[in-house]
Design a protein around this motif. Structure first.
Motif, mmCIF file in Angstrom:
data_model
loop_
_atom_site.group_PDB
_atom_site.id
_atom_site.type_symbol
_atom_site.label_atom_id
_atom_site.label_comp_id
_atom_site.label_asym_id
_atom_site.label_seq_id
_atom_site.Cartn_x
_atom_site.Cartn_y
_atom_site.Cartn_z
ATOM 1 N N UNK A 1 29.469 49.502 31.671
ATOM 2 C CA UNK A 1 28.937 49.160 32.988
ATOM 3 C C UNK A 1 29.392 47.774 33.428
ATOM 4 N N UNK A 2 29.418 46.836 32.496
ATOM 5 C CA UNK A 2 29.868 45.482 32.811
ATOM 6 C C UNK A 2 31.350 45.485 33.176
ATOM 7 N N UNK A 3 32.151 46.226 32.427
ATOM 8 C CA UNK A 3 33.586 46.324 32.731
ATOM 9 C C UNK A 3 33.801 46.939 34.109
ATOM 10 N N UNK A 4 33.049 47.972 34.415
ATOM 11 C CA UNK A 4 33.177 48.637 35.708
ATOM 12 C C UNK A 4 32.751 47.702 36.843
ATOM 13 N N UNK A 5 31.699 46.948 36.629
ATOM 14 C CA UNK A 5 31.248 45.994 37.647
ATOM 15 C C UNK A 5 32.309 44.921 37.881
ATOM 16 N N UNK A 6 32.902 44.391 36.814
ATOM 17 C CA UNK A 6 33.948 43.375 36.941
ATOM 18 C C UNK A 6 35.146 43.936 37.702
ATOM 19 N N UNK A 7 35.514 45.178 37.405
ATOM 20 C CA UNK A 7 36.627 45.824 38.100
ATOM 21 C C UNK A 7 36.303 46.000 39.585
ATOM 22 N N UNK A 8 35.100 46.449 39.890
ATOM 23 C CA UNK A 8 34.689 46.643 41.287
ATOM 24 C C UNK A 8 34.643 45.324 42.051
ATOM 25 N N UNK A 9 34.107 44.294 41.417
ATOM 26 C CA UNK A 9 34.049 42.976 42.061
ATOM 27 C C UNK A 9 35.470 42.471 42.331
ATOM 28 N N UNK A 10 36.348 42.622 41.364
ATOM 29 C CA UNK A 10 37.732 42.204 41.555
ATOM 30 C C UNK A 10 38.397 42.936 42.702
ATOM 31 N N UNK A 11 38.169 44.235 42.776
ATOM 32 C CA UNK A 11 38.731 45.023 43.879
ATOM 33 C C UNK A 11 38.155 44.573 45.219
ATOM 34 N N UNK A 12 36.863 44.254 45.232
ATOM 35 C CA UNK A 12 36.236 43.765 46.471
ATOM 36 C C UNK A 12 36.824 42.430 46.907
ATOM 37 N N UNK A 13 37.038 41.530 45.961
ATOM 38 C CA UNK A 13 37.648 40.235 46.273
ATOM 39 C C UNK A 13 39.041 40.453 46.867
ATOM 40 N N UNK A 14 39.818 41.328 46.250
ATOM 41 C CA UNK A 14 41.174 41.609 46.747
ATOM 42 C C UNK A 14 41.125 42.197 48.161
ATOM 43 N N UNK A 15 40.178 43.077 48.402
ATOM 44 C CA UNK A 15 40.049 43.677 49.733
ATOM 45 C C UNK A 15 39.664 42.633 50.768
ATOM 46 N N UNK A 16 38.687 41.780 50.442
ATOM 47 C CA UNK A 16 38.302 40.707 51.360
ATOM 48 C C UNK A 16 39.494 39.797 51.650
#
Length: 98
Positions: free
Chosen positions: A4-19
């Motif tokens: 879950x932590x790995x998935x959250x880090x991946x999602x946050x990273x993708x969100x940062x890239x999108x922003x």
């Protein structure tokens, strides 16, 4: 590290890239504004959880999402936090958050 932590880090990273893309910034421009290297921004956007909290927050500040991050972690923004505040915290702490 949990899945879950790995998935959250991946999602946050993708969100940062999108922003970053929404603001029309290159990774180098975001890096410059966040006072880190382009490689560090790449690690953040790829979900590397070892990137510092300072780097994450500086990126959020640059992308104008810092207030949302702070609010998301504010316990007083939840029913549980507000309900428990009266029971668990000294008066001087409670009064700052009302």
């Amino acid at each position: 590290m949990s899945a879950k932590t790995k998935l959250a880090a991946k999602s946050i990273g993708e969100n940062i890239a999108t922003w970053r893309r929404l603001y029309g910034l290159t990774s180098q421009e975001l890096a410059d504004k966040a006072n880190v290297s382009r490689a560090t921004i790449s690690r953040l956007e790829n979900g590397d959880p070892s990137v510092s909290l300072e780097t994450f927050l500086n990126a959020c500040r640059t992308l104008q999402t810092l207030n949302a991050v702070v609010e998301a972690t504010d316990p007083y923004q939840t029913d549980l936090g507000r309900a428990r505040a009266d029971q668990a915290l000294p008066q001087r702490v409670r009064s700052r958050h009302r």
